[in-house]
Design a protein around this motif. Structure first.
Motif, PDB file in Angstrom:
ATOM      1  N   GLU A  76      70.422 103.436 -61.319  1.00 39.93           N
ATOM      2  CA  GLU A  76      71.457 104.280 -61.906  1.00 39.93           C
ATOM      3  C   GLU A  76      72.525 104.633 -60.881  1.00 39.93           C
ATOM      4  O   GLU A  76      73.713 104.743 -61.208  1.00 39.93           O
ATOM      5  CB  GLU A  76      70.839 105.553 -62.476  1.00 39.93           C
ATOM      6  N   LEU A  96      74.964 101.868 -60.710  1.00 35.70           N
ATOM      7  CA  LEU A  96      75.786 101.854 -61.922  1.00 35.70           C
ATOM      8  C   LEU A  96      76.924 102.861 -61.813  1.00 35.70           C
ATOM      9  O   LEU A  96      78.083 102.556 -62.129  1.00 35.70           O
ATOM     10  CB  LEU A  96      74.915 102.170 -63.136  1.00 35.70           C
ATOM     11  N   GLU A  97      76.612 104.066 -61.344  1.00 32.09           N
ATOM     12  CA  GLU A  97      77.637 105.104 -61.212  1.00 32.09           C
ATOM     13  C   GLU A  97      78.735 104.690 -60.224  1.00 32.09           C
ATOM     14  O   GLU A  97      79.924 104.885 -60.485  1.00 32.09           O
ATOM     15  CB  GLU A  97      76.988 106.414 -60.761  1.00 32.09           C
ATOM     16  N   ASN A 155      89.244  94.021 -65.082  1.00 31.56           N
ATOM     17  CA  ASN A 155      88.394  95.130 -65.513  1.00 31.56           C
ATOM     18  C   ASN A 155      88.355  95.313 -67.025  1.00 31.56           C
ATOM     19  O   ASN A 155      87.421  95.901 -67.550  1.00 31.56           O
ATOM     20  CB  ASN A 155      88.815  96.439 -64.841  1.00 31.56           C
ATOM     21  N   TYR A 175      81.906  94.431 -68.172  1.00 32.33           N
ATOM     22  CA  TYR A 175      80.936  95.342 -68.760  1.00 32.33           C
ATOM     23  C   TYR A 175      79.789  95.536 -67.774  1.00 32.33           C
ATOM     24  O   TYR A 175      79.185  94.563 -67.319  1.00 32.33           O
ATOM     25  CB  TYR A 175      80.429  94.789 -70.090  1.00 32.33           C
ATOM     26  N   ILE A 176      79.487  96.790 -67.419  1.00 30.47           N
ATOM     27  CA  ILE A 176      78.439  97.105 -66.456  1.00 30.47           C
ATOM     28  C   ILE A 176      77.375  97.939 -67.157  1.00 30.47           C
ATOM     29  O   ILE A 176      77.697  98.930 -67.820  1.00 30.47           O
ATOM     30  CB  ILE A 176      79.010  97.882 -65.253  1.00 30.47           C
ATOM     31  N   GLN A 177      76.115  97.549 -66.995  1.00 30.81           N
ATOM     32  CA  GLN A 177      75.055  98.243 -67.720  1.00 30.81           C
ATOM     33  C   GLN A 177      73.746  98.178 -66.937  1.00 30.81           C
ATOM     34  O   GLN A 177      73.593  97.386 -66.011  1.00 30.81           O
ATOM     35  CB  GLN A 177      74.862  97.597 -69.100  1.00 30.81           C
ATOM     36  N   GLN A 182      85.502 100.462 -60.976  1.00 27.67           N
ATOM     37  CA  GLN A 182      85.755  99.384 -61.930  1.00 27.67           C
ATOM     38  C   GLN A 182      87.228  98.984 -61.968  1.00 27.67           C
ATOM     39  O   GLN A 182      87.570  97.823 -62.200  1.00 27.67           O
ATOM     40  CB  GLN A 182      85.290  99.793 -63.329  1.00 27.67           C
ATOM     41  N   GLU A 183      88.118  99.917 -61.705  1.00 29.90           N
ATOM     42  CA  GLU A 183      89.541  99.612 -61.738  1.00 29.90           C
ATOM     43  C   GLU A 183      89.960  98.636 -60.642  1.00 29.90           C
ATOM     44  O   GLU A 183      91.015  98.020 -60.723  1.00 29.90           O
ATOM     45  CB  GLU A 183      90.359 100.899 -61.599  1.00 29.90           C
ATOM     46  N   LEU A 206      79.596 101.579 -59.265  1.00 32.83           N
ATOM     47  CA  LEU A 206      80.376 100.461 -59.786  1.00 32.83           C
ATOM     48  C   LEU A 206      81.364 100.908 -60.854  1.00 32.83           C
ATOM     49  O   LEU A 206      82.494 100.430 -60.911  1.00 32.83           O
ATOM     50  CB  LEU A 206      79.446  99.386 -60.345  1.00 32.83           C
ATOM     51  N   LYS A 207      80.944 101.825 -61.700  1.00 30.34           N
ATOM     52  CA  LYS A 207      81.852 102.314 -62.735  1.00 30.34           C
ATOM     53  C   LYS A 207      83.022 103.096 -62.121  1.00 30.34           C
ATOM     54  O   LYS A 207      84.139 103.051 -62.628  1.00 30.34           O
ATOM     55  CB  LYS A 207      81.091 103.177 -63.741  1.00 30.34           C
ATOM     56  N   GLN A 208      82.763 103.804 -61.030  1.00 33.86           N
ATOM     57  CA  GLN A 208      83.840 104.527 -60.351  1.00 33.86           C
ATOM     58  C   GLN A 208      84.900 103.582 -59.807  1.00 33.86           C
ATOM     59  O   GLN A 208      86.075 103.908 -59.758  1.00 33.86           O
ATOM     60  CB  GLN A 208      83.276 105.367 -59.206  1.00 33.86           C
TER      61      GLN A 208
END
Length: 248
Positions: free
Chosen positions: A206, A209-210, A222, A226-228, A216-217, A212-214
């Motif tokens: 997790e 994941l956090e 982008n 999709y990241i999961q 993502q831009e 990578l999402k931060q």
């Protein structure tokens, strides 16, 4: 070519694994001793802890794990374990060499890789090295490209396998697996759909994941990324397995 998306992806993932954010990510643990079928003595940051887990760990191996420490009760909780797929000394490519691999035509880059691995195999002086390079070459013959590499803040492994376009199939795709010292394991697929690149990244932790999402831009693609989370991630080719009994 669809695989050309991989170097940008890998370069950014490596930068995200920098020392600046490593404290937020999974930790490296060493299995010191098996105390019972589901209890192990682990070393985490030079301290030893007894931990219970149903996952069959191997004594002497290093894993990444998501670690939670209850200071008051001195209890360690680990959510996942993922075996580190290679040793630091096996990271034979630099980041520049990794990126250069993708800048060349596919046939040329694979021919050069095959030649380099053969040379390394021929100059191997230990059974461990001989077995390692043999597995890389066997994987290459089966269509799995393995690129163990080092970067500024650690080391990692990138593997990919192209899926040939079949008749009536509307998309090309590349399956990939990556492991980074701080982010841990990732896998996924890069697809070309109607001329657009579509990327799915699966992560085990997790924390990863956090992060990578931060960031993502930072990916130029982008909008199609999709990241999961995924409960289990395995290499396309398991390295350092004792498949050969060869004396040197």
């Amino acid at each position: 070519m669809i695989v050309s998306a991989l170097p940008q992806l890998q370069s950014l993932l490596a930068s995200l694994g920098s020392a600046k954010i490593s404290a937020l990510l999974p930790l490296e643990v060493l299995v010191l001793k098996k105390l019972s079928p589901e209890k192990f003595l682990l070393q985490i940051k030079n301290k030893n802890f007894e931990v219970s887990t149903p996952k069959p760990l191997v004594v002497g191996e290093k894993y990444l794990a998501s670690v939670k420490h209850d200071v008051k009760q001195n209890i360690i909780n680990l959510q996942h374990f993922h075996k580190i797929p290679l040793k630091t000394s096996q990271a034979i490519f630099s980041m520049d060499e990794l990126l250069s691999h993708f800048k060349k035509p596919s046939k040329e880059s694979l021919t050069q890789l095959h030649s380099q691995l053969l040379n390394n195999l021929a100059s191997s002086t230990t059974k461990e090295d001989f077995s390692f390079y043999t597995q890389l070459l066997l994987g290459l013959s089966q269509g799995v490209v393995s690129l163990p590499f080092k970067y500024a803040h650690g080391f990692g492994l990138l593997q990919y396998k192209k899926k040939r376009k079949q008749e009536k199939q509307s998309q090309d795709e590349v399956q990939f697996y990556a492991h980074l010292k701080h982010l841990g394991p990732l896998d996924g697929v890069i697809r070309l759909i109607d001329g657009e690149i579509n990327i799915i990244i699966n992560v085990l932790f997790e924390e990863s994941l956090e992060i990578l999402k931060q960031f993502q831009e930072e990916f130029s693609f982008n909008e199609a990324l999709y990241i999961q989370l995924k409960t289990e991630i395995k290499p396309l080719l398991a390295l350092n397995e004792q498949v050969l009994d060869i004396s040197i």
